[in-house]
Design a protein around this motif. Structure first.
Motif, PDB file in Angstrom:
ATOM      1  N   VAL A 140      74.546  74.051  51.624  1.00 45.93           N
ATOM      2  CA  VAL A 140      74.558  72.912  50.702  1.00 45.93           C
ATOM      3  C   VAL A 140      73.187  73.213  49.924  1.00 45.93           C
ATOM      4  N   THR A 141      73.158  73.256  48.597  1.00 45.10           N
ATOM      5  CA  THR A 141      72.190  73.667  47.807  1.00 45.10           C
ATOM      6  C   THR A 141      72.013  72.699  46.571  1.00 45.10           C
ATOM      7  N   GLY A 142      70.740  72.229  45.976  1.00 46.07           N
ATOM      8  CA  GLY A 142      70.758  71.431  44.869  1.00 46.07           C
ATOM      9  C   GLY A 142      69.350  71.717  44.154  1.00 46.07           C
ATOM     10  N   HIS A 143      69.424  71.363  42.994  1.00 46.50           N
ATOM     11  CA  HIS A 143      68.155  71.528  41.956  1.00 46.50           C
ATOM     12  C   HIS A 143      67.620  70.240  41.853  1.00 46.50           C
ATOM     13  N   SER A 144      66.187  70.212  41.807  1.00 47.65           N
ATOM     14  CA  SER A 144      65.364  68.985  41.543  1.00 47.65           C
ATOM     15  C   SER A 144      65.765  67.510  42.287  1.00 47.65           C
ATOM     16  N   ALA A 145      66.205  66.573  41.755  1.00 52.01           N
ATOM     17  CA  ALA A 145      66.716  65.584  42.596  1.00 52.01           C
ATOM     18  C   ALA A 145      67.909  66.066  43.452  1.00 52.01           C
ATOM     19  N   GLY A 146      68.760  66.925  42.780  1.00 52.54           N
ATOM     20  CA  GLY A 146      69.763  67.391  43.846  1.00 52.54           C
ATOM     21  C   GLY A 146      69.375  68.226  44.913  1.00 52.54           C
ATOM     22  N   GLY A 147      68.486  68.792  44.918  1.00 53.71           N
ATOM     23  CA  GLY A 147      67.766  69.366  45.892  1.00 53.71           C
ATOM     24  C   GLY A 147      67.433  68.350  47.233  1.00 53.71           C
ATOM     25  N   PHE A 148      66.738  67.403  46.362  1.00 55.31           N
ATOM     26  CA  PHE A 148      66.526  66.163  47.550  1.00 55.31           C
ATOM     27  C   PHE A 148      67.628  65.591  48.189  1.00 55.31           C
ATOM     28  N   ASN A 149      68.819  65.399  47.477  1.00 58.35           N
ATOM     29  CA  ASN A 149      70.127  64.993  47.996  1.00 58.35           C
ATOM     30  C   ASN A 149      70.549  65.797  48.994  1.00 58.35           C
ATOM     31  N   ALA A 150      70.526  67.300  48.801  1.00 64.35           N
ATOM     32  CA  ALA A 150      71.233  68.253  49.806  1.00 64.35           C
ATOM     33  C   ALA A 150      70.350  68.073  51.061  1.00 64.35           C
ATOM     34  N   VAL A 151      69.091  68.205  50.753  1.00 60.57           N
ATOM     35  CA  VAL A 151      68.388  68.496  52.116  1.00 60.57           C
ATOM     36  C   VAL A 151      68.398  67.094  52.801  1.00 60.57           C
ATOM     37  N   GLU A 152      68.276  65.947  52.300  1.00 59.26           N
ATOM     38  CA  GLU A 152      68.478  64.654  52.850  1.00 59.26           C
ATOM     39  C   GLU A 152      69.696  64.581  53.590  1.00 59.26           C
ATOM     40  N   ALA A 153      70.734  64.799  52.665  1.00 61.46           N
ATOM     41  CA  ALA A 153      71.980  64.689  53.216  1.00 61.46           C
ATOM     42  C   ALA A 153      72.324  65.435  54.700  1.00 61.46           C
ATOM     43  N   VAL A 154      71.768  66.722  54.942  1.00 60.20           N
ATOM     44  CA  VAL A 154      71.952  67.546  55.909  1.00 60.20           C
ATOM     45  C   VAL A 154      70.880  67.195  57.032  1.00 60.20           C
ATOM     46  N   ASP A 155      69.646  66.852  56.707  1.00 58.92           N
ATOM     47  CA  ASP A 155      68.460  66.882  57.659  1.00 58.92           C
ATOM     48  C   ASP A 155      68.545  65.481  58.262  1.00 58.92           C
ATOM     49  N   ASN A 156      68.898  64.253  57.607  1.00 60.18           N
ATOM     50  CA  ASN A 156      68.935  63.060  58.331  1.00 60.18           C
ATOM     51  C   ASN A 156      70.414  62.954  59.175  1.00 60.18           C
ATOM     52  N   ALA A 157      70.004  62.829  60.263  1.00 58.04           N
ATOM     53  CA  ALA A 157      71.458  62.770  61.277  1.00 58.04           C
ATOM     54  C   ALA A 157      72.481  61.820  60.808  1.00 58.04           C
ATOM     55  N   ARG A 158      72.048  60.703  60.144  1.00 57.72           N
ATOM     56  CA  ARG A 158      72.955  59.492  59.743  1.00 57.72           C
ATOM     57  C   ARG A 158      74.131  59.973  58.814  1.00 57.72           C
ATOM     58  N   TRP A 159      73.544  60.725  57.698  1.00 58.23           N
ATOM     59  CA  TRP A 159      74.733  60.828  56.757  1.00 58.23           C
ATOM     60  C   TRP A 159      75.851  61.857  56.956  1.00 58.23           C
ATOM     61  N   LEU A 160      75.666  62.959  57.688  1.00 57.87           N
ATOM     62  CA  LEU A 160      76.874  63.824  58.073  1.00 57.87           C
ATOM     63  C   LEU A 160      77.888  63.170  59.070  1.00 57.87           C
ATOM     64  N   ALA A 161      76.991  62.529  60.203  1.00 61.17           N
ATOM     65  CA  ALA A 161      77.903  61.648  60.988  1.00 61.17           C
ATOM     66  C   ALA A 161      78.644  60.473  60.335  1.00 61.17           C
ATOM     67  N   GLU A 162      78.072  59.762  59.252  1.00 62.30           N
ATOM     68  CA  GLU A 162      78.960  58.791  58.633  1.00 62.30           C
ATOM     69  C   GLU A 162      80.029  59.567  58.140  1.00 62.30           C
ATOM     70  N   ALA A 163      79.763  60.553  57.363  1.00 60.39           N
ATOM     71  CA  ALA A 163      80.908  61.338  56.580  1.00 60.39           C
ATOM     72  C   ALA A 163      81.997  62.337  57.556  1.00 60.39           C
ATOM     73  N   GLY A 164      81.625  62.397  58.721  1.00 58.81           N
ATOM     74  CA  GLY A 164      82.522  63.108  59.545  1.00 58.81           C
ATOM     75  C   GLY A 164      82.472  64.451  59.557  1.00 58.81           C
ATOM     76  N   VAL A 165      81.210  65.055  59.082  1.00 63.10           N
ATOM     77  CA  VAL A 165      81.114  66.546  58.830  1.00 63.10           C
ATOM     78  C   VAL A 165      80.329  66.948  60.112  1.00 63.10           C
TER      79      VAL A 165
END
Length: 300
Positions: A154-179
């Motif tokens: 997962v990669t992103g630029h600027s605000a997208g970098g925030f989204n990429a890092v937060e989506a993976v590093d916060n255990a909640r989001w991948l669990a909710e998405a089923g990844v």
């Protein structure tokens, strides 16, 4: 045909590439419209001919829950990369970053370039949840494009970098998405605002009223089993301060998560992503840094 012919051939090419580079540099200080024009020029000079490209795949119910997929024509068990665009969470579009999909597909990766819900109508965590949902779609459909569903980046630029890092590093989001956590092999943040007090900036409209940095910043949400990170910093970035990456690096190290922070000299907030384009790699090493990281951490 002698050296005179080739020098004449190289000159217009150099002038054209120089104009693209100048356009990106000007865009960094002249607003969203010029930036969009510059990115469109980059797209126009990086053809997707020979790649498998499918556009507007729907990964969620919102009108902006769409992504485009770029894949090598004969991909087989290839790493899968999700790219998230920037725009202060309030603008930007996947169409402007076709060159990222083209560039990474030419490197051998199945690449998704996504749109997401925008602020202020949709505030944190909506756009982070979208990143996780898009990653789930890519994983579910990876094999149709020759990708390995358990070899995700997962990669992103600027605000997208925030989204990429937060989506993976916060255990909640991948669990909710089923990844599955184990499917994500690495994260690449490019000039991301991972650690700042948004309340002092216009971008505060992307976060809930009354929220604090402790509640929303990725450097506060690290799960101990997060994958390796590459944090790319533009040496001349005056939009997202380098302290963001320093703070993120420190938090990752404290959590025992492998991280590399690399400062790319002479690049600014816009040219650092422009340098992903294959014909603009002379600007800096963004593209090669990404490829080296993926190759170091992909499944073998």
């Amino acid at each position: 045909m002698g050296s005179t012919f080739f020098s004449r051939l190289r000159r217009p090419l150099a002038l054209g590439l120089g104009a693209l580079a100048l356009g990106l540099t000007l865009a960094s200080c002249s607003g969203a419209r010029l930036e969009s024009t510059a990115l469109n020029l980059v797209n126009a000079t990086n053809s997707t001919r020979g790649l498998k490209v499918v556009r507007d795949r729907r990964y969620g119910p919102d009108a902006r829950n769409l992504l485009d997929v770029y894949a090598p024509a004969n991909a087989a068990n290839a790493p899968v990369v999700l790219f998230v665009h920037g725009g202060s969470w309030q603008g930007g579009d996947k169409a402007g970053y076709a060159f990222v999909g083209e560039s990474l597909a030419r490197a051998g990766y199945v690449t998704g370039v996504m749109n997401y819900r925008l602020a202020p109508q949709h505030r944190y965590p909506a756009y982070v949840q979208d990143a996780a949902a898009a990653l789930r779609w890519l994983r579910d459909n990876a094999r149709a494009s020759g990708g390995n569903p358990d070899d995700l980046f997962v990669t992103g630029h600027s605000a997208g970098g925030f989204n990429a890092v937060e989506a993976v590093d916060n255990a909640r989001w991948l669990a909710e998405a089923g990844v599955p956590i184990s499917a994500v092999r690495g994260v690449i943040g490019i000039a991301g605002p991972y650690s700042y007090d948004f309340r002092q900036f216009q971008s505060r409209v992307a976060f809930p009223e009354g929220a604090t940095p402790d509640e929303v910043m990725p450097d506060r949400h690290l799960r101990p089993d997060a994958p390796p990170h590459l944090l790319l910093v533009a040496g001349n970035d005056t939009t997202v301060y380098p302290q963001n990456a320093l703070n993120m690096e420190a938090a990752l190290k404290k959590a025992g998560i492998p991280v590399t922070r690399t400062v790319l000299p002479k690049l600014n907030h816009v040219t650092v992503i422009g340098a992903v384009a294959r014909n603009l790699t002379f600007l800096g090493s963004t593209r090669q840094q990404m490829i080296d990281f993926i190759e170091a951490h992909r499944r073998r």
